[in-house]
Design a protein around this motif. Structure first.
Motif, PDB file in Angstrom:
ATOM      1  N   PRO A  29       0.810  -1.227   0.000  1.00  0.00           N
ATOM      2  CA  PRO A  29       0.000   0.000   0.000  1.00  0.00           C
ATOM      3  C   PRO A  29       0.839   1.270   0.000  1.00  0.00           C
ATOM      4  N   LEU A  30       1.984   1.245   0.670  1.00  0.00           N
ATOM      5  CA  LEU A  30       2.848   2.429   0.667  1.00  0.00           C
ATOM      6  C   LEU A  30       3.367   2.722  -0.737  1.00  0.00           C
ATOM      7  N   MET A  31       3.713   1.667  -1.465  1.00  0.00           N
ATOM      8  CA  MET A  31       4.195   1.846  -2.833  1.00  0.00           C
ATOM      9  C   MET A  31       3.078   2.383  -3.724  1.00  0.00           C
ATOM     10  N   ILE A  32       1.852   1.845  -3.550  1.00  0.00           N
ATOM     11  CA  ILE A  32       0.707   2.311  -4.337  1.00  0.00           C
ATOM     12  C   ILE A  32       0.460   3.793  -4.085  1.00  0.00           C
ATOM     13  N   MET A  33       0.492   4.188  -2.799  1.00  0.00           N
ATOM     14  CA  MET A  33       0.262   5.591  -2.458  1.00  0.00           C
ATOM     15  C   MET A  33       1.344   6.486  -3.046  1.00  0.00           C
ATOM     16  N   GLN A  34       2.588   6.054  -2.931  1.00  0.00           N
ATOM     17  CA  GLN A  34       3.700   6.857  -3.428  1.00  0.00           C
ATOM     18  C   GLN A  34       3.627   7.039  -4.939  1.00  0.00           C
ATOM     19  N   VAL A  35       3.390   5.937  -5.656  1.00  0.00           N
ATOM     20  CA  VAL A  35       3.338   5.998  -7.122  1.00  0.00           C
ATOM     21  C   VAL A  35       2.162   6.859  -7.586  1.00  0.00           C
ATOM     22  N   THR A  36       1.011   6.708  -6.925  1.00  0.00           N
ATOM     23  CA  THR A  36      -0.181   7.466  -7.324  1.00  0.00           C
ATOM     24  C   THR A  36       0.013   8.960  -7.107  1.00  0.00           C
ATOM     25  N   ILE A  37       0.464   9.323  -5.918  1.00  0.00           N
ATOM     26  CA  ILE A  37       0.643  10.751  -5.611  1.00  0.00           C
ATOM     27  C   ILE A  37       1.725  11.362  -6.497  1.00  0.00           C
ATOM     28  N   GLN A  38       2.811  10.616  -6.717  1.00  0.00           N
ATOM     29  CA  GLN A  38       3.874  11.125  -7.585  1.00  0.00           C
ATOM     30  C   GLN A  38       3.370  11.278  -9.017  1.00  0.00           C
ATOM     31  N   GLU A  52     -10.580   9.254  -8.765  1.00  0.00           N
ATOM     32  CA  GLU A  52     -10.681   7.809  -8.535  1.00  0.00           C
ATOM     33  C   GLU A  52      -9.387   7.252  -7.946  1.00  0.00           C
ATOM     34  N   GLU A  53      -8.251   7.728  -8.460  1.00  0.00           N
ATOM     35  CA  GLU A  53      -6.963   7.254  -7.953  1.00  0.00           C
ATOM     36  C   GLU A  53      -6.754   7.673  -6.498  1.00  0.00           C
ATOM     37  N   LEU A  54      -7.204   8.878  -6.153  1.00  0.00           N
ATOM     38  CA  LEU A  54      -7.069   9.342  -4.770  1.00  0.00           C
ATOM     39  C   LEU A  54      -7.972   8.547  -3.827  1.00  0.00           C
ATOM     40  N   LEU A  55      -9.131   8.113  -4.320  1.00  0.00           N
ATOM     41  CA  LEU A  55      -9.996   7.248  -3.509  1.00  0.00           C
ATOM     42  C   LEU A  55      -9.300   5.922  -3.219  1.00  0.00           C
ATOM     43  N   ASN A  56      -8.561   5.412  -4.200  1.00  0.00           N
ATOM     44  CA  ASN A  56      -7.786   4.189  -3.979  1.00  0.00           C
ATOM     45  C   ASN A  56      -6.715   4.401  -2.914  1.00  0.00           C
ATOM     46  N   ASN A  62      -6.622   3.526   4.857  1.00  0.00           N
ATOM     47  CA  ASN A  62      -7.521   2.934   5.850  1.00  0.00           C
ATOM     48  C   ASN A  62      -7.110   1.503   6.184  1.00  0.00           C
ATOM     49  N   LYS A  63      -6.783   0.730   5.162  1.00  0.00           N
ATOM     50  CA  LYS A  63      -6.369  -0.658   5.382  1.00  0.00           C
ATOM     51  C   LYS A  63      -5.089  -0.714   6.212  1.00  0.00           C
TER      52      LYS A  63
END
Length: 240
Positions: A29-38, A52-56, A62-63
């Motif tokens: 999840p940390l990698m997903i957040m980092q890649v999405t925000i970047q 939609e990506e920010l909702l992910n 949350n998880k």
């Protein structure tokens, strides 16, 4: 004495394994957040897809938060006597909150909920943690009960003990899986039901349940019955 030492040693080893596993689980999840925000900052993700990506990202946050809270709760239970917040409350009333919360899913999948609940069964326990146990058992039942099947919930008592029993019908658990079901990050996912709930499990729910029930000196288990699965715990009404 040797048996007690071995049990304590195994518990320490399991806790270390749990921390290692959670650290590994948090990397995704940390990698997903980092890649999405970047990707948003770099303009790689189009404007129309950003919401939609920010909702992910929020879902992953949350998880991860739940997983960390579960881990902290497990460690607090190591010192159970000082951490349990004991109060007297009605075990009978606990289940209704969860049924109301899953009403839409229950109706959507035509699940039949049968209740056999004796009124006003009072126990002395940690209200929040016992509700966590019931929530986990009920959530799993909702996830893994096939459509058009039923879930039976019984709450009864004797002079000294209160009984919680839940049976969800339609399928059994593989006997090999039953041996591992209380282990951290063990998942017996069913492809037909895993998408039923929006919130995915953290993988340590039943392990936390077992630690909570051990801290309350409960007898508990999950076992196969005729065309179904029984989850249960028996708890002393009064703190010993």
């Amino acid at each position: 004495m040797t048996s007690l030492y071995e049990e304590q040693t195994n518990q320490v080893a399991l806790k270390k394994q749990l921390v290692s596993s959670i650290s590994h689980e948090l990397k995704t999840p940390l990698m997903i957040m980092q890649v999405t925000i970047q990707g948003i900052l770099d303009g790689v993700i189009p404007d129309e897809e950003q919401a939609e990506e920010l909702l992910n990202v929020v879902d992953e946050i949350n998880k991860s938060s739940i997983m960390i809270q579960d881990m902290l709760q497990i460690y607090r239970l190591d010192d159970a006597k000082s951490e349990l917040e004991i109060s007297e409350f009605s075990l009978s009333n606990c289940i209704y909150h969860f049924i109301d919360g899953f009403d839409a899913v229950i109706k959507q999948h035509n699940l039949q909920i049968n209740l056999d609940i004796k009124k006003d069964i009072m126990i002395e326990a940690d209200n929040k943690l016992i509700k966590r146990v019931i929530s986990n058992f009920f959530t799993n039942a909702i996830k893994y009960t096939p459509e058009n099947e039923r879930i039976d919930i019984e709450i009864s008592d004797t002079k000294n003990e209160a009984y919680f029993e839940l049976i969800n019908y339609g399928a059994n658990i593989d006997p090999e899986n039953l041996e591992n079901i209380w282990m951290p990050f063990f998942r017996g996912e069913d492809s037909n039901t895993k998408e039923r709930l929006k919130t995915k499990g953290t993988g340590i729910g039943l392990y936390l349940v077992s630690e909570i029930l051990k801290a309350h000196n409960c007898r508990f288990g999950i076992e196969n019955v005729d065309k179904g699965v029984k989850s249960y715990f028996y708890i002393n009404k009064k703190v010993e």
